[in-house]
Scaffold this active site. Sequence first.
Site, PDB file in Angstrom:
ATOM      1  N   GLY A 140       0.869  -1.214   0.098  1.00  0.00           N
ATOM      2  CA  GLY A 140       0.084  -0.057   0.046  1.00  0.00           C
ATOM      3  C   GLY A 140       0.876   1.128   0.149  1.00  0.00           C
ATOM      4  N   TYR A 141       0.134   2.494   0.242  1.00  0.00           N
ATOM      5  CA  TYR A 141       0.708   3.593   0.260  1.00  0.00           C
ATOM      6  C   TYR A 141       1.260   4.006  -1.141  1.00  0.00           C
ATOM      7  CZ  TYR A 141       1.607   8.237   2.018  1.00  0.00           C
ATOM      8  OH  TYR A 141       1.751   9.682   2.337  1.00  0.00           O
TER       9      TYR A 141
ATOM     10  N   GLY B  66       5.326   4.068  -9.135  1.00  0.00           N
ATOM     11  CA  GLY B  66       6.162   2.664  -9.415  1.00  0.00           C
ATOM     12  C   GLY B  66       5.321   1.360  -9.260  1.00  0.00           C
ATOM     13  N   HIS B  67       4.176   1.579  -8.158  1.00  0.00           N
ATOM     14  CA  HIS B  67       3.309   0.638  -8.124  1.00  0.00           C
ATOM     15  C   HIS B  67       2.190   0.398  -9.210  1.00  0.00           C
ATOM     16  CE1 HIS B  67       4.355   1.247  -3.526  1.00  0.00           C
ATOM     17  NE2 HIS B  67       4.353   0.257  -3.719  1.00  0.00           N
TER      18      HIS B  67
ATOM     19  N   ASP C 236      13.453  -3.706  -5.520  1.00  0.00           N
ATOM     20  CA  ASP C 236      13.643  -4.615  -4.508  1.00  0.00           C
ATOM     21  C   ASP C 236      14.206  -5.627  -5.139  1.00  0.00           C
ATOM     22  OD1 ASP C 236      12.396  -3.372  -1.943  1.00  0.00           O
ATOM     23  OD2 ASP C 236      10.656  -3.382  -3.316  1.00  0.00           O
TER      24      ASP C 236
ATOM     25  N   GLN D 178      14.776  -9.127  -3.229  1.00  0.00           N
ATOM     26  CA  GLN D 178      13.242  -9.910  -3.003  1.00  0.00           C
ATOM     27  C   GLN D 178      12.933 -10.406  -4.394  1.00  0.00           C
ATOM     28  OE1 GLN D 178       9.705  -7.760  -1.290  1.00  0.00           O
ATOM     29  NE2 GLN D 178       9.269  -7.331  -3.670  1.00  0.00           N
TER      30      GLN D 178
END
Length: 287
Positions: A31-32, A36-37, A150, A153
């Site tokens: 969230g937030y 990019g998301h 990331d 990840q």
Amino acid sequence: METITTVLEMQRWADAARASGQRIGFVPTMGYLHAGHLSLVREARQRADVVVASIFVNPLQFGANEDLARYPRDIERDTTLLTDAGTDVLFLPDVKEMYPEGFQTAVTVDRVTRGLCGASRPTHFQGVTTVVAKLFNMVKPHVAVFGQKDFQQLVAIRRMVADLSFDIEIVGAPIVREADGLAMSSRNAYLADRERHAALCLSQALAAAAAQVERGETDALRILATARRTITDEALARLDYAALVDSETLEDVTTVRAPALLALAVHIGKTRLIDNCILSPKLQAES
């Protein structure tokens, strides 16, 4: 956009979508959201018929004295952004739904999580791979999209998917940056004005190292010295690590003979930021 809050409902939706022949794209987030998301949502949309985004601030990936309690949250704003981006389903489970009473299972990816962020956050990646494995079993996607910011990840999730035979395509999407070069991150919201300016030392360090490689430098120690000097020249910055590693194994390299990952983690005030880039050696002219 439909909002789903329970595991059972999410699985039933996924089963129905698959039964109807639809390809499911998935973007897991905490969230937030920022641009990019939303770029990940657009990437998933290009690769699937329906797109699911999840928002879950995962307690398992936060260590002691990290920022779980203050991690920025704004579900109303995120819902609007996801709707405008064309997301079909928002999966919004709470902690009790994700980790019911008696939960005691973990998914661990070993070697690629030992260094880089894993060295200073030893429980982080087990939390990441555990929650992502669970989300995969709930959303049942054909393709899942993760950001390359990331990078460790992304490598860990690819390793998990290969090792555990998940039938899911994993896509890494490019880092999205602000106009001045700062990599977009939800944690940028923590930065005061002076810290926001200081944070540019990360992208500046990457650019300086990339320019050095472009000029023909291949020695890892000299390349890292350039990056570290750029960070330490900034008074508000405290270097966690600067590493030059193989982009698949994440093992240290001594010479840049093939594309390698330059990864940084830097504390700006109380905020820990990460950034990276792929350094490609300059091709030598044939004699």
